[in-house]
Motif scaffolding. Structure first.
Motif, short mmCIF file in Angstrom:
data_model
loop_
_atom_site.label_atom_id
_atom_site.label_comp_id
_atom_site.label_asym_id
_atom_site.label_seq_id
_atom_site.Cartn_x
_atom_site.Cartn_y
_atom_site.Cartn_z
N GLN A 1 0.82 -1.21 0.00
CA GLN A 1 0.00 0.00 0.00
C GLN A 1 0.86 1.26 0.00
O GLN A 1 0.43 2.31 -0.48
N ILE A 2 2.05 1.17 0.55
CA ILE A 2 2.91 2.35 0.65
C ILE A 2 4.10 2.30 -0.31
O ILE A 2 4.73 3.32 -0.58
N ARG A 3 4.38 1.14 -0.87
CA ARG A 3 5.54 1.01 -1.77
C ARG A 3 5.53 1.98 -2.94
O ARG A 3 6.60 2.49 -3.29
N PRO A 4 4.40 2.25 -3.59
CA PRO A 4 4.45 3.20 -4.71
C PRO A 4 5.03 4.56 -4.32
O PRO A 4 5.74 5.18 -5.11
N TYR A 5 4.77 4.99 -3.10
CA TYR A 5 5.29 6.28 -2.63
C TYR A 5 6.80 6.19 -2.38
O TYR A 5 7.54 7.13 -2.68
N LEU A 6 7.23 5.08 -1.82
CA LEU A 6 8.67 4.88 -1.59
C LEU A 6 9.41 4.77 -2.92
O LEU A 6 10.47 5.38 -3.10
N VAL B 1 5.09 3.88 6.79
CA VAL B 1 5.22 2.43 6.76
C VAL B 1 4.60 1.80 8.01
O VAL B 1 3.77 0.90 7.91
N GLU B 2 5.00 2.27 9.19
CA GLU B 2 4.49 1.67 10.41
C GLU B 2 2.97 1.80 10.51
O GLU B 2 2.28 0.84 10.86
N GLN B 3 2.43 2.95 10.20
CA GLN B 3 0.98 3.14 10.30
C GLN B 3 0.23 2.23 9.34
O GLN B 3 -0.81 1.67 9.68
N SER B 4 0.75 2.05 8.15
CA SER B 4 0.13 1.16 7.17
C SER B 4 0.11 -0.28 7.68
O SER B 4 -0.90 -0.97 7.59
#
Length: 89
Positions: free
Chosen positions: A20-25, A65-68
């Protein structure tokens, strides 16, 4: 602390949350890799690419990352990166 044996389903849940967060990273040239889940349910990650040396990595790790991960997998107590670059003040 030794890693606990996590089954493939649990690992898939972790990877799904990270996806869910990888695209932003990745947009900033970075990524994360799962290393282990400790006995006390701490997810240990390696920051890859630009994330390994970015001065904003600590904030990205905690706020993003942690919140996701915690939203998707309440069993995880916290998320830590093994290679965060210290912030020199």
């Amino acid at each position: 602390m030794a890693a606990i044996n996590i089954d493939q389903d649990f690992l898939n849940r972790i990877e799904g949350a990270l996806d869910q967060i990888r695209p932003y990273l990745e947009a900033d040239g970075g990524n994360v890799k799962v290393l282990e889940v400790t006995e006390d349910m701490v997810l240990k990650l390696e920051l890859l690419g630009a994330c390994g040396s970015c001065p904003m990595s600590t904030m990205t790790l905690k706020a993003g990352v942690e919140q996701s991960v915690l939203r998707a997998i309440p069993e995880i107590k916290s998320v830590e990166a093994i290679n965060l670059t210290p912030i020199n003040g």
